[in-house]
Motif scaffolding. Structure first.
Motif, PDB file in Angstrom:
ATOM      1  N   ALA A 221      -3.801  -4.347   4.428  1.00 13.97           N
ATOM      2  CA  ALA A 221      -3.717  -3.243   3.307  1.00 13.97           C
ATOM      3  C   ALA A 221      -3.973  -2.022   4.412  1.00 13.97           C
ATOM      4  O   ALA A 221      -3.623  -0.765   3.986  1.00 13.97           O
ATOM      5  N   TRP A 222      -5.115  -1.851   5.267  1.00  9.92           N
ATOM      6  CA  TRP A 222      -5.382  -0.508   5.951  1.00  9.92           C
ATOM      7  C   TRP A 222      -3.931  -0.307   6.756  1.00  9.92           C
ATOM      8  O   TRP A 222      -3.798   0.894   6.552  1.00  9.92           O
TER       9      TRP A 222
ATOM     10  N   ILE B  50      -0.936  -0.877   6.243  1.00  9.90           N
ATOM     11  CA  ILE B  50       0.166  -0.336   5.337  1.00  9.90           C
ATOM     12  C   ILE B  50      -0.072   0.987   4.750  1.00  9.90           C
ATOM     13  O   ILE B  50       0.749   1.828   4.536  1.00  9.90           O
ATOM     14  N   LEU B  51      -1.497   1.239   4.155  1.00 13.43           N
ATOM     15  CA  LEU B  51      -1.829   2.222   3.660  1.00 13.43           C
ATOM     16  C   LEU B  51      -2.143   3.700   4.733  1.00 13.43           C
ATOM     17  O   LEU B  51      -1.739   4.734   4.415  1.00 13.43           O
ATOM     18  N   PHE B  52      -2.536   3.421   6.085  1.00 15.34           N
ATOM     19  CA  PHE B  52      -2.865   4.446   6.686  1.00 15.34           C
ATOM     20  C   PHE B  52      -2.423   4.416   8.124  1.00 15.34           C
ATOM     21  O   PHE B  52      -2.465   5.406   8.694  1.00 15.34           O
TER      22      PHE B  52
ATOM     23  N   ARG C 228       1.638   4.380   9.972  1.00 12.89           N
ATOM     24  CA  ARG C 228       3.016   4.603  10.060  1.00 12.89           C
ATOM     25  C   ARG C 228       3.789   3.317  10.413  1.00 12.89           C
ATOM     26  O   ARG C 228       3.239   2.634  11.485  1.00 12.89           O
ATOM     27  N   SER C 229       4.949   2.927   9.923  1.00 12.42           N
ATOM     28  CA  SER C 229       5.354   1.777  10.219  1.00 12.42           C
ATOM     29  C   SER C 229       5.779   1.748  11.819  1.00 12.42           C
ATOM     30  O   SER C 229       6.004   0.745  12.574  1.00 12.42           O
TER      31      SER C 229
END
Length: 162
Positions: A79-80, A82-84, A86-87
């Protein structure tokens, strides 16, 4: 007793999984799950000529606790990520994990454990059963991640499937 319950652990697991999928414990659910738990192992018995030798004591409970803890922690880590992050900053890697386990049940349990943990997925087992191909979402050190898989999961599975 062997005729009624050819694989008691499998029967227990089938009943538990049935009740978890039903998401409630009712008399009908227990009866139907119990019927499946009795019938399915009986019909699949010819496909299990050699029962896997497992220890369901403290080693199994310890393994279960480690896996559940890792699943919870990995959920927060993913989750961290994905949220914070960049891919393009993710360090996704293919890992080749050498396997010392010898029984198909133990190898399957290792592959399933890896796939259950968010951020990793088992993709393939080599034809000779000596290597497991794993995709990891974010890995800084490939050798350290392989060592972690072997230490946390495979070493414990050795004790369970001794």
């Amino acid at each position: 007793m062997r005729h009624v319950l050819p694989h008691p652990a499998l029967s227990a697991m089938l009943l538990i999984v049935w009740l978890l999928m039903a998401n409630s414990i009712t008399i009908g659910g227990v009866v139907l799950g119990g019927a499946f738990a009795l019938i399915l192992p009986k019909f699949t018995q010819p496909f299990w000529p050699d029962r896997p030798r497992m220890r369901f004591g403290r080693h199994f409970l310890g393994y279960l606790a480690i896996v559940l803890l890792d699943i919870v922690v990995a959920n927060f880590q993913v989750a961290w990520l994905i949220l914070f992050r960049r891919s393009r900053d993710l360090r996704a890697r293919w890992l080749v994990v050498p396997i010392d386990l010898t029984t198909p049940e133990a190898i399957t349990m290792l592959a399933g454990t890896i796939s259950l943990t968010p951020g990793t997925v088992s993709a393939d087992v080599s034809a000779d059963g000596r290597f497991l191909l794993v995709h990891a979402l974010d890995v800084a050190d490939e050798a350290a991640e392989v060592a972690r898989i072997k230490r946390r999961y495979e070493a414990r599975l050795h004790r369970i499937f001794a």
